[in-house]
Scaffold this motif. Sequence first.
Motif, PDB file in Angstrom:
ATOM      1  N   PRO A 155     -86.174 -42.890  59.779  1.00  0.00           N
ATOM      2  CA  PRO A 155     -85.214 -44.018  60.206  1.00  0.00           C
ATOM      3  C   PRO A 155     -86.058 -44.887  61.475  1.00  0.00           C
ATOM      4  O   PRO A 155     -86.770 -44.300  62.130  1.00  0.00           O
ATOM      5  N   PRO A 156     -85.552 -45.901  61.684  1.00  0.00           N
ATOM      6  CA  PRO A 156     -86.145 -46.664  62.954  1.00  0.00           C
ATOM      7  C   PRO A 156     -85.497 -46.019  64.251  1.00  0.00           C
ATOM      8  O   PRO A 156     -84.687 -45.037  64.403  1.00  0.00           O
ATOM      9  N   ARG A 157     -86.602 -46.159  65.243  1.00  0.00           N
ATOM     10  CA  ARG A 157     -86.426 -45.204  66.280  1.00  0.00           C
ATOM     11  C   ARG A 157     -85.076 -45.558  67.212  1.00  0.00           C
ATOM     12  O   ARG A 157     -84.598 -44.456  67.681  1.00  0.00           O
ATOM     13  N   ASN A 158     -84.538 -46.831  67.221  1.00  0.00           N
ATOM     14  CA  ASN A 158     -83.449 -47.111  68.184  1.00  0.00           C
ATOM     15  C   ASN A 158     -82.295 -47.297  67.077  1.00  0.00           C
ATOM     16  O   ASN A 158     -81.170 -47.472  67.883  1.00  0.00           O
ATOM     17  N   GLY A 159     -82.197 -46.917  65.885  1.00  0.00           N
ATOM     18  CA  GLY A 159     -81.275 -46.765  65.054  1.00  0.00           C
ATOM     19  C   GLY A 159     -80.677 -48.200  64.736  1.00  0.00           C
ATOM     20  O   GLY A 159     -79.990 -48.101  63.671  1.00  0.00           O
ATOM     21  N   SER A 160     -81.157 -49.314  65.072  1.00  0.00           N
ATOM     22  CA  SER A 160     -80.948 -50.546  64.556  1.00  0.00           C
ATOM     23  C   SER A 160     -81.792 -50.836  63.300  1.00  0.00           C
ATOM     24  O   SER A 160     -82.956 -50.624  63.314  1.00  0.00           O
ATOM     25  N   PRO A 161     -81.430 -51.800  62.598  1.00  0.00           N
ATOM     26  CA  PRO A 161     -82.065 -52.536  61.372  1.00  0.00           C
ATOM     27  C   PRO A 161     -83.399 -52.849  61.883  1.00  0.00           C
ATOM     28  O   PRO A 161     -83.449 -53.661  62.798  1.00  0.00           O
ATOM     29  N   ALA A 162     -84.665 -52.538  61.400  1.00  0.00           N
ATOM     30  CA  ALA A 162     -86.057 -53.003  61.683  1.00  0.00           C
ATOM     31  C   ALA A 162     -86.099 -54.217  60.956  1.00  0.00           C
ATOM     32  O   ALA A 162     -85.719 -54.562  59.660  1.00  0.00           O
ATOM     33  N   GLN A 163     -87.136 -55.148  61.549  1.00  0.00           N
ATOM     34  CA  GLN A 163     -87.569 -56.369  60.801  1.00  0.00           C
ATOM     35  C   GLN A 163     -88.955 -56.121  60.184  1.00  0.00           C
ATOM     36  O   GLN A 163     -89.795 -55.444  60.914  1.00  0.00           O
ATOM     37  N   PRO A 164     -89.234 -56.763  59.159  1.00  0.00           N
ATOM     38  CA  PRO A 164     -90.501 -56.491  58.429  1.00  0.00           C
ATOM     39  C   PRO A 164     -91.675 -57.370  59.185  1.00  0.00           C
ATOM     40  O   PRO A 164     -91.332 -58.500  59.608  1.00  0.00           O
ATOM     41  N   VAL A 165     -92.716 -56.907  59.395  1.00  0.00           N
ATOM     42  CA  VAL A 165     -93.725 -57.255  60.268  1.00  0.00           C
ATOM     43  C   VAL A 165     -94.656 -58.386  59.476  1.00  0.00           C
ATOM     44  O   VAL A 165     -95.620 -59.123  59.777  1.00  0.00           O
ATOM     45  N   LEU A 166     -94.593 -58.115  58.227  1.00  0.00           N
ATOM     46  CA  LEU A 166     -95.504 -59.225  57.071  1.00  0.00           C
ATOM     47  C   LEU A 166     -95.711 -60.364  57.685  1.00  0.00           C
ATOM     48  O   LEU A 166     -97.168 -60.902  57.697  1.00  0.00           O
ATOM     49  N   TRP A 167     -94.877 -61.490  57.586  1.00  0.00           N
ATOM     50  CA  TRP A 167     -95.103 -62.713  57.706  1.00  0.00           C
ATOM     51  C   TRP A 167     -95.610 -62.995  59.203  1.00  0.00           C
ATOM     52  O   TRP A 167     -96.418 -63.966  59.283  1.00  0.00           O
ATOM     53  N   GLU A 168     -95.099 -62.169  60.073  1.00  0.00           N
ATOM     54  CA  GLU A 168     -95.492 -62.329  61.510  1.00  0.00           C
ATOM     55  C   GLU A 168     -97.183 -62.093  61.447  1.00  0.00           C
ATOM     56  O   GLU A 168     -97.964 -62.911  62.437  1.00  0.00           O
ATOM     57  N   LYS A 169     -97.555 -61.150  60.975  1.00  0.00           N
ATOM     58  CA  LYS A 169     -99.009 -60.686  60.909  1.00  0.00           C
ATOM     59  C   LYS A 169     -99.772 -61.537  60.221  1.00  0.00           C
ATOM     60  O   LYS A 169    -100.867 -61.878  60.772  1.00  0.00           O
ATOM     61  N   VAL A 170     -99.297 -62.149  58.989  1.00  0.00           N
ATOM     62  CA  VAL A 170    -100.165 -63.186  58.474  1.00  0.00           C
ATOM     63  C   VAL A 170    -100.253 -64.151  59.263  1.00  0.00           C
ATOM     64  O   VAL A 170    -101.416 -64.984  59.082  1.00  0.00           O
ATOM     65  N   SER A 171     -99.301 -64.869  59.741  1.00  0.00           N
ATOM     66  CA  SER A 171     -99.151 -65.982  60.525  1.00  0.00           C
ATOM     67  C   SER A 171    -100.222 -65.749  61.886  1.00  0.00           C
ATOM     68  O   SER A 171    -100.888 -66.677  62.172  1.00  0.00           O
ATOM     69  N   GLU A 172     -99.934 -64.403  62.405  1.00  0.00           N
ATOM     70  CA  GLU A 172    -100.951 -64.212  63.507  1.00  0.00           C
ATOM     71  C   GLU A 172    -102.380 -64.458  62.993  1.00  0.00           C
ATOM     72  O   GLU A 172    -103.095 -64.818  63.868  1.00  0.00           O
ATOM     73  N   TYR A 173    -102.967 -63.697  61.936  1.00  0.00           N
ATOM     74  CA  TYR A 173    -104.072 -63.596  61.293  1.00  0.00           C
ATOM     75  C   TYR A 173    -104.684 -65.141  61.242  1.00  0.00           C
ATOM     76  O   TYR A 173    -105.792 -65.649  61.415  1.00  0.00           O
ATOM     77  N   LEU A 174    -103.736 -66.049  60.509  1.00  0.00           N
ATOM     78  CA  LEU A 174    -104.168 -67.338  60.325  1.00  0.00           C
ATOM     79  C   LEU A 174    -104.471 -68.295  61.675  1.00  0.00           C
ATOM     80  O   LEU A 174    -105.602 -68.800  61.782  1.00  0.00           O
ATOM     81  N   HIS A 175    -103.553 -67.740  62.727  1.00  0.00           N
ATOM     82  CA  HIS A 175    -103.951 -68.439  63.880  1.00  0.00           C
ATOM     83  C   HIS A 175    -104.991 -67.965  64.422  1.00  0.00           C
ATOM     84  O   HIS A 175    -105.915 -68.968  65.223  1.00  0.00           O
ATOM     85  N   LEU A 176    -105.603 -66.745  64.435  1.00  0.00           N
ATOM     86  CA  LEU A 176    -106.791 -66.226  65.247  1.00  0.00           C
ATOM     87  C   LEU A 176    -107.973 -66.520  64.283  1.00  0.00           C
ATOM     88  O   LEU A 176    -108.970 -67.009  65.112  1.00  0.00           O
TER      89      LEU A 176
END
Length: 366
Positions: A155-176
């Motif tokens: 389960p998530p550490r803080n108990g609240s629903p987690a958000q997927p990191v996928l598109w944030e990471k892909v966007s970050e790679y594109l920018h880099l």
Amino acid sequence: MEAGVETQKGRDAHLHLDVSVEESAPWRGVLALLEKLRPQWKPADIKLKFFTDGITNLLMGCSVDGGPGGPGGPGDTVLVRVYGRQTELYVDRDRERQTLQTLHAHGCGPQLYCSFRNGICYQFVRGAALDDNLLRQPAIYRLIANEMARLHSIPPRNGSPAQPVLWEKVSEYLHLVQTAEGETPTPQGAPPGVPGLHLLRNEVETLKKHLAPIASPTVLCHNDLLTKNIIYNQAEGSVRFIDYEYADYNYQAYDIGNHFNEFAGVENMDYSLYPGVELQRDWLTAYLQSYKQMQGLAAAVSNEEVQQLYVKVCKFSLVSHLQWGLWALLQARYSTIDFDFLRYARARFNYYFKKKDEYFAMKLLD
């Protein structure tokens, strides 16, 4: 270099040593770390083993012969990972440490011993890294499916629903990648055989639109489950995952699809090794049985459930090719590790375009 000691405060509480380990001459830094972590070890007895499978960081195993049982005793090994050059651009090291602590608390990851200026020290997992042959054996890949289901059930550490990191990471790679090209532009643009950044950006947007309607649970994922990151302990009949550098909350189907892509290997990629439909369906059946049990549900799995997940995994596997292709372009710019990152990028992009139309045409059951 100072071997000062600092304990990090707050939720990410851990030992931090004010030490740097030089990649080209690591011995002095390693000794400073072990002086704090294993003070009973005599420097003259310490053996240093370099692991060469990784293509992101420098990894060393430190051990001694003899001595008392337990930590610091026979067979005890401290892993020292020195972060690769410029990897802080795309790896959140604070999040990595937090994730390692969460994984260890749930029995899914090694113990984090400490962090230092440019790396971490952690527990060595006993066993042997898988090879291509073992990866395809039903008794082994079902263990992998079960272990992934266990990871995905944390389960998530803080108990609240987690958000997927996928598109944030892909966007970050594109920018880099775009930033890197701006720093040292080449007259001919993209390297030969590598799609231009504009085309890659369009492909990412196309994928986002195609995958948006597809429901896949957000779970704690490994996100880099290649063959050498799976340790098989034959005596225990178990597998454990290692190298959680990219672990984060992500789409369930992405983590599985990324793992299937890794059947092709890294050093000499061969997509004829990509798992066939029969192997995938058997793997997914074992996974769903374990995942449902860990959710407190009946373990029975229907053919329809397997087919639905199979289609989702195929579709999400496409993102993996773009993400790791972009990652390889960054590594080609910055890494000091002897590896043909551009060839790797070409292979990932080529297989993406080869499978795109086939996977886009797949339909989910109504």
